[in-house]
Design an enzyme around this catalytic site. Structure first.
Site, PDB file in Angstrom:
ATOM      1  N   ALA A  77      58.390  45.316  49.614  1.00 59.23           N
ATOM      2  CA  ALA A  77      58.555  45.293  48.156  1.00 59.23           C
ATOM      3  C   ALA A  77      59.321  44.049  47.734  1.00 59.23           C
ATOM      4  O   ALA A  77      58.952  43.363  46.766  1.00 59.23           O
ATOM      5  CB  ALA A  77      59.299  46.549  47.693  1.00 59.23           C
ATOM      6  N   GLY A 113      71.288  31.001  53.756  1.00 59.64           N
ATOM      7  CA  GLY A 113      71.032  31.540  55.103  1.00 59.64           C
ATOM      8  C   GLY A 113      70.769  30.435  56.095  1.00 59.64           C
ATOM      9  O   GLY A 113      69.913  30.559  56.971  1.00 59.64           O
ATOM     10  N   VAL A 154      74.946  35.920  48.834  1.00 61.49           N
ATOM     11  CA  VAL A 154      74.023  35.667  47.713  1.00 61.49           C
ATOM     12  C   VAL A 154      73.529  36.946  47.034  1.00 61.49           C
ATOM     13  O   VAL A 154      72.904  36.883  45.983  1.00 61.49           O
ATOM     14  CB  VAL A 154      72.813  34.785  48.131  1.00 61.49           C
ATOM     15  CG1 VAL A 154      73.262  33.362  48.394  1.00 61.49           C
ATOM     16  CG2 VAL A 154      72.083  35.359  49.325  1.00 61.49           C
ATOM     17  N   ASN A 205      66.347  31.258  51.423  1.00 58.63           N
ATOM     18  CA  ASN A 205      65.888  31.722  52.737  1.00 58.63           C
ATOM     19  C   ASN A 205      66.645  32.954  53.228  1.00 58.63           C
ATOM     20  O   ASN A 205      66.123  33.698  54.062  1.00 58.63           O
ATOM     21  CB  ASN A 205      66.060  30.561  53.741  1.00 58.63           C
ATOM     22  CG  ASN A 205      66.048  31.033  55.170  1.00 58.63           C
ATOM     23  OD1 ASN A 205      64.992  31.258  55.754  1.00 58.63           O
ATOM     24  ND2 ASN A 205      67.228  31.218  55.753  1.00 58.63           N
ATOM     25  N   LYS A 245      59.615  41.202  49.454  1.00 55.00           N
ATOM     26  CA  LYS A 245      58.878  39.973  49.763  1.00 55.00           C
ATOM     27  C   LYS A 245      57.660  39.794  48.843  1.00 55.00           C
ATOM     28  O   LYS A 245      57.277  38.662  48.527  1.00 55.00           O
ATOM     29  CB  LYS A 245      58.462  39.978  51.239  1.00 55.00           C
ATOM     30  CG  LYS A 245      59.639  39.893  52.208  1.00 55.00           C
ATOM     31  CD  LYS A 245      60.473  38.641  51.975  1.00 55.00           C
ATOM     32  CE  LYS A 245      61.506  38.389  53.050  1.00 55.00           C
ATOM     33  NZ  LYS A 245      62.383  37.252  52.743  1.00 55.00           N
ATOM     34  N   TYR A 292      61.401  46.056  52.574  1.00 54.54           N
ATOM     35  CA  TYR A 292      61.231  44.626  52.852  1.00 54.54           C
ATOM     36  C   TYR A 292      59.938  44.095  52.207  1.00 54.54           C
ATOM     37  O   TYR A 292      59.934  43.032  51.584  1.00 54.54           O
ATOM     38  CB  TYR A 292      61.203  44.447  54.367  1.00 54.54           C
ATOM     39  CG  TYR A 292      61.184  43.032  54.882  1.00 54.54           C
ATOM     40  CD1 TYR A 292      62.305  42.216  54.795  1.00 54.54           C
ATOM     41  CD2 TYR A 292      60.042  42.516  55.501  1.00 54.54           C
ATOM     42  CE1 TYR A 292      62.295  40.923  55.306  1.00 54.54           C
ATOM     43  CE2 TYR A 292      60.015  41.229  56.017  1.00 54.54           C
ATOM     44  CZ  TYR A 292      61.148  40.439  55.915  1.00 54.54           C
ATOM     45  OH  TYR A 292      61.117  39.161  56.429  1.00 54.54           O
ATOM     46  N   SER A 295      57.228  36.572  53.144  1.00 50.68           N
ATOM     47  CA  SER A 295      56.794  36.996  54.479  1.00 50.68           C
ATOM     48  C   SER A 295      55.349  37.464  54.385  1.00 50.68           C
ATOM     49  O   SER A 295      54.900  37.949  53.335  1.00 50.68           O
ATOM     50  CB  SER A 295      57.651  38.169  54.967  1.00 50.68           C
ATOM     51  OG  SER A 295      57.046  38.797  56.079  1.00 50.68           O
ATOM     52  N   ARG A 321      71.568  30.109  60.818  1.00 47.74           N
ATOM     53  CA  ARG A 321      70.792  30.349  62.053  1.00 47.74           C
ATOM     54  C   ARG A 321      69.306  30.545  61.717  1.00 47.74           C
ATOM     55  O   ARG A 321      68.925  30.567  60.539  1.00 47.74           O
ATOM     56  CB  ARG A 321      71.327  31.573  62.800  1.00 47.74           C
ATOM     57  CG  ARG A 321      71.260  32.851  62.018  1.00 47.74           C
ATOM     58  CD  ARG A 321      71.536  34.053  62.917  1.00 47.74           C
ATOM     59  NE  ARG A 321      71.110  35.261  62.268  1.00 47.74           N
ATOM     60  CZ  ARG A 321      71.923  36.082  61.613  1.00 47.74           C
ATOM     61  NH1 ARG A 321      73.202  35.807  61.537  1.00 47.74           N
ATOM     62  NH2 ARG A 321      71.443  37.161  61.036  1.00 47.74           N
TER      63      ARG A 321
HETATM   64  P1  NDP Z   1      68.059  35.592  60.704  1.00 44.34           P
HETATM   65  O1  NDP Z   1      68.513  37.001  60.733  1.00 44.34           O
HETATM   66  O2  NDP Z   1      68.001  34.825  61.973  1.00 44.34           O
HETATM   67  O3  NDP Z   1      68.959  34.760  59.650  1.00 44.34           O
HETATM   68  C1  NDP Z   1      69.221  35.268  58.389  1.00 44.34           C
HETATM   69  C2  NDP Z   1      70.103  34.326  57.627  1.00 44.34           C
HETATM   70  O4  NDP Z   1      70.326  34.887  56.331  1.00 44.34           O
HETATM   71  C3  NDP Z   1      71.454  34.121  58.283  1.00 44.34           C
HETATM   72  O5  NDP Z   1      71.794  32.770  58.135  1.00 44.34           O
HETATM   73  C4  NDP Z   1      72.386  34.999  57.427  1.00 44.34           C
HETATM   74  O6  NDP Z   1      73.674  34.463  57.312  1.00 44.34           O
HETATM   75  C5  NDP Z   1      71.719  34.894  56.078  1.00 44.34           C
HETATM   76  N1  NDP Z   1      72.068  36.001  55.188  1.00 44.34           N
HETATM   77  C6  NDP Z   1      71.745  37.312  55.302  1.00 44.34           C
HETATM   78  N2  NDP Z   1      72.253  38.012  54.296  1.00 44.34           N
HETATM   79  C7  NDP Z   1      72.914  37.136  53.497  1.00 44.34           C
HETATM   80  C8  NDP Z   1      73.649  37.262  52.296  1.00 44.34           C
HETATM   81  N3  NDP Z   1      73.824  38.436  51.681  1.00 44.34           N
HETATM   82  N4  NDP Z   1      74.199  36.151  51.763  1.00 44.34           N
HETATM   83  C9  NDP Z   1      74.043  34.955  52.373  1.00 44.34           C
HETATM   84  N5  NDP Z   1      73.364  34.769  53.504  1.00 44.34           N
HETATM   85  C10 NDP Z   1      72.813  35.854  54.071  1.00 44.34           C
HETATM   86  O7  NDP Z   1      66.635  35.637  59.985  1.00 44.34           O
HETATM   87  P2  NDP Z   1      65.371  34.634  60.022  1.00 44.34           P
HETATM   88  O8  NDP Z   1      65.798  33.253  60.246  1.00 44.34           O
HETATM   89  O9  NDP Z   1      64.360  35.230  60.919  1.00 44.34           O
HETATM   90  O10 NDP Z   1      64.809  34.834  58.542  1.00 44.34           O
HETATM   91  C11 NDP Z   1      65.007  33.887  57.506  1.00 44.34           C
HETATM   92  C12 NDP Z   1      64.104  34.256  56.355  1.00 44.34           C
HETATM   93  O11 NDP Z   1      62.747  34.242  56.768  1.00 44.34           O
HETATM   94  C13 NDP Z   1      64.364  35.654  55.791  1.00 44.34           C
HETATM   95  O12 NDP Z   1      64.209  35.638  54.390  1.00 44.34           O
HETATM   96  C14 NDP Z   1      63.268  36.478  56.440  1.00 44.34           C
HETATM   97  O13 NDP Z   1      62.964  37.618  55.690  1.00 44.34           O
HETATM   98  C15 NDP Z   1      62.136  35.482  56.454  1.00 44.34           C
HETATM   99  N6  NDP Z   1      61.089  35.774  57.419  1.00 44.34           N
HETATM  100  C16 NDP Z   1      61.347  35.811  58.752  1.00 44.34           C
HETATM  101  C17 NDP Z   1      60.320  36.079  59.639  1.00 44.34           C
HETATM  102  C18 NDP Z   1      60.533  36.111  61.104  1.00 44.34           C
HETATM  103  O14 NDP Z   1      59.572  36.443  61.811  1.00 44.34           O
HETATM  104  N7  NDP Z   1      61.686  35.788  61.633  1.00 44.34           N
HETATM  105  C19 NDP Z   1      58.960  36.360  59.181  1.00 44.34           C
HETATM  106  C20 NDP Z   1      58.801  36.287  57.762  1.00 44.34           C
HETATM  107  C21 NDP Z   1      59.837  36.009  56.924  1.00 44.34           C
HETATM  108  P3  NDP Z   1      74.941  34.950  58.193  1.00 44.34           P
HETATM  109  O15 NDP Z   1      74.517  34.917  59.601  1.00 44.34           O
HETATM  110  O16 NDP Z   1      75.972  33.954  57.841  1.00 44.34           O
HETATM  111  O17 NDP Z   1      75.250  36.353  57.739  1.00 44.34           O
END
Ligand code: NDP
Length: 241
Positions: free
Chosen positions: A151, A15, A62, A84, A153, A149, A136, A18
């Site tokens: 569950a 991930g 993934v 991530n 995390k 979510y 999280s 972004r």
């Molecule tokens: P974003 O939605 O900005 O980014 C999510 C990333 O995960 C993207 O790069 C996306 O890739 C990738 N992704 C999603 N599904 C898949 C998949 N099936 N296979 C491969 N890549 C995947 O989220 P955040 O940056 O905010 O979150 C990142 C992590 O941090 C997550 O695990 C989230 O749960 C956790 N988190 C975030 C918080 C927040 O406040 N933002 C708080 C607590 C935890 P693509 O764009 O290429 O699909």
């Protein structure tokens, strides 16, 4: 050599196209690591991140066990794995479709089982490695509308502690970073009232920046954290204490 240097190490960040993953990939690159940026759909963004750190971008969903395994194999000889990638599909339990439950569990929890399983043997063999799994604050405290979510995390925490116990004697560390509310596409969709409530409950008085999470991940990946395993590091401005 600078503090928390990652010179000579190779890292995979899932991930990484972004948000928080992007910031982690850039930070690990700045620390000297060779970085592989995993992404699902954001090809251009992932390639831009890879170009910035002189690394590579690899496409893989993934949540698909074969694709996750292939991603780890293609990434090469890994010293660092950061799981991530994550999604939300929020909704109240009484109305939650099976699909929203499964998608969130598969992407946030099963995916790290697939990648960690693939990386475990090679890391044990070379008697070193650092795995950081992104959970999280919701996994610790729960949140209405996020049973799926929360569950996933919370599952990440139990999974990582077990992994730390399994791999510790071979010099492989596994830790969790649990962010509070960070400004990304994932949280942009939240209503203003929810953001204001989180802000009011955060002692540091601001939402997190992806860079805040990246610094903590860099530390845990580095030899500066060589006696830390099975830990859950909240990076949340004090929200969850
Ligand atoms: P974003 O939605 O900005 O980014 C999510 C990333 O995960 C993207 O790069 C996306 O890739 C990738 N992704 C999603 N599904 C898949 C998949 N099936 N296979 C491969 N890549 C995947 O989220 P955040 O940056 O905010 O979150 C990142 C992590 O941090 C997550 O695990 C989230 O749960 C956790 N988190 C975030 C918080 C927040 O406040 N933002 C708080 C607590 C935890 P693509 O764009 O290429 O699909």
């Amino acid at each position: 050599m600078s503090f928390a240097s990652l010179e000579g190490k190779t890292a995979l960040v899932t991930g990484g196209s972004r948000g928080i993953g992007r910031a982690i990939a850039l930070e690990l690159g700045r620390a000297g690591a060779t970085v592989v940026v995993g992404y699902r759909g954001g090809k251009d963004e992932a390639e831009a991140v890879a170009a910035e750190v002189g690394g590579r971008a690899i496409q893989a969903d993934v949540a698909d066990p074969d694709a996750a395994k292939a991603l780890v194999e293609e990434a090469g000889d890994l010293d660092i794995l950061v799981n991530n990638a994550g999604i939300t599909r929020d909704g109240l339990l009484a109305r939650m479709p099976d699909e929203d439950w499964r998608d969130v569990i598969e992407t946030n929890l099963s995916a790290m089982f697939y990648t960690c399983r693939a990386v475990a043997r090679p890391m044990m063999k070379k008697r070193g490695g650092s795995i950081v799994n992104i959970s999280s604050i919701v996994g610790l405290h729960g949140n209405p509308g996020q049973t799926n979510y929360a569950a996933a995390k919370a599952g990440i925490i139990g999974f990582t502690k077990s992994l730390a116990r399994e791999l510790g004697s071979r010099g492989v560390r596994a830790n969790v970073v649990a962010p509070g509310y960070v400004s990304t596409q994932l949280t942009d969709v939240l209503p203003d009232a929810a953001k204001a409530a989180m802000l009011a409950a955060t002692p540091l008085g601001r939402l997190g920046d992806p860079k805040d999470i990246a610094g903590a991940v860099r530390f845990l990946c580095s030899d500066a954290a060589s006696f830390i395993t099975g830990e859950v590091l909240l990076v949340d401005g004090g929200l969850g204490m």
